[in-house]
Design an enzyme around this catalytic site. Structure first.
Site, PDB file in Angstrom:
ATOM      1  N   PRO A  92       0.806  -1.198   0.000  1.00  0.00           N
ATOM      2  CA  PRO A  92       0.000   0.000   0.000  1.00  0.00           C
ATOM      3  C   PRO A  92       0.843   1.253   0.000  1.00  0.00           C
ATOM      4  O   PRO A  92       1.621   1.496   0.909  1.00  0.00           O
ATOM      5  CB  PRO A  92      -0.771  -0.117   1.316  1.00  0.00           C
ATOM      6  CG  PRO A  92      -0.070  -1.181   2.102  1.00  0.00           C
ATOM      7  CD  PRO A  92       1.105  -1.619   1.361  1.00  0.00           C
ATOM      8  N   GLU A  93       0.671   2.050  -1.027  1.00  0.00           N
ATOM      9  CA  GLU A  93       1.240   3.383  -1.044  1.00  0.00           C
ATOM     10  C   GLU A  93       0.096   4.330  -0.701  1.00  0.00           C
ATOM     11  O   GLU A  93      -0.985   3.891  -0.340  1.00  0.00           O
ATOM     12  CB  GLU A  93       1.874   3.657  -2.417  1.00  0.00           C
ATOM     13  CG  GLU A  93       2.894   2.560  -2.788  1.00  0.00           C
ATOM     14  CD  GLU A  93       3.584   2.749  -4.127  1.00  0.00           C
ATOM     15  OE1 GLU A  93       3.801   3.903  -4.523  1.00  0.00           O
ATOM     16  OE2 GLU A  93       3.911   1.754  -4.773  1.00  0.00           O
TER      17      GLU A  93
END
Length: 273
Positions: A2-3
């Site tokens: 997850p960015e």
DNA sequence: CGAATCACCTGATCGC
DNA sequence: TGCGATCAGGTGATTC
């Protein structure tokens, strides 16, 4: 995994799903395996009896705001939150709510973090305090700031924009994408970018993050929104994961190589040193 | 101090 | 089908 866009997507999903008026934490269960950084069970139990008043995102962190505490969550590479009473392998934290539902954290690799912090002090936690500018919410993030920050920096620009003490939210996927959009080679020394290039890059970073949020994030293998569906920005990736495929602009073969330990993708014709 | 590398984990994939 | 090597969205500690 997850960015920033994926964390923002999870945050928005949880806001839709949670019932802030009526959801009180009844109890918290933890698996016997701990995350890389996780508060002790006795400490987490201080959340019991408290209402969940809201969900926030700070950089790649999720925060559950309670009456007197904050639950700080980082998804690491494979973390995800969902509402589901059934258990699955790699479920590590289960928050039982007063409406009968269970807020569940799943994380196969356990690189995630989960901590309880006093409501009035979480901003002093060094992980939060040392964060740089958020391109999506900090309106003063711009090319001029980026130019000043990068001066005298010898590291590759790709490593620079992934360093959360300067700019937050950019990880390995969006770093390659933003540099492609700005026409900058990922291995160019950060301090050698021109003012014009910093302008292009700041815009590209903000644009790619905004577009990915609009698409509900990027699902490469296991990212899921809080409601369980996949994102679809993976269909719009210009260079990431496209080694030896044709550049969409000039047709040249996309190249890939590790830069400061992370695989990077770029078009050798469109992106210059 | 800045910069690069390693360590932390499990699962998927690939070549043999 | 099985097995070992390699790689994966992040970050913090360690080393140079």
């Amino acid at each position: 995994m997850p960015e920033l866009p994926e964390v923002e997507t999870v945050k928005r999903g949880l806001e839709q799903i949670l019932d802030f008026e009526n959801s009180q934490v009844i109890r918290i269960e933890c698996s016997d395996k701990k995350l890389r950084n996780q508060s002790a069970k006795a400490s987490l139990d201080q959340a019991c009896g408290q209402r969940i008043r809201g969900v926030r995102r700070k950089a790649k962190y999720l925060l559950f705001e309670l009456d007197d505490w904050v639950l700080l969550s980082h998804l690491g590479m494979t973390g995800s939150w969902r509402i589901e009473n059934d258990q699955r392998k790699h479920d590590h934290i289960r928050i039982f709510l007063s409406d009968g539902r269970v807020l569940t954290y799943h994380d196969a690799r356990r690189f995630g973090m989960f901590n309880i912090l006093p409501l009035t002090q979480w901003q002093q936690d060094p992980r939060i305090d040392l964060l740089g500018l958020d391109p999506v919410v900090d309106l003063d993030f711009n090319g001029e700031k980026l130019f000043r920050m990068t001066r005298k920096r010898e590291t590759a620009i790709k490593a620079f924009i992934m360093n959360q003490t300067f700019i937050v939210g950019v990880g390995n996927i969006y770093a390659s994408e933003a540099l492609f959009m700005a026409g900058i080679h990922p291995n160019k020394r950060a301090g050698r970018l021109t003012g014009k290039q910093c302008e292009l890059l700041a815009t590209a970073i903000r644009d790619v993050l905004d577009m990915a949020i609009a698409a509900g994030g990027t699902t490469i293998s296991d990212f899921r929104q809080a409601g369980g569906s996949a994102g679809y920005f993976q269909n719009q990736l210009l260079v990431y994961g496209r080694d030896r495929e044709h550049c969409h602009f000039c047709g040249t073969g996309v190249r890939s190589q590790a830069i400061v330990g992370r695989n990077s993708f770029w078009c050798p014709k469109c992106q210059r040193m």
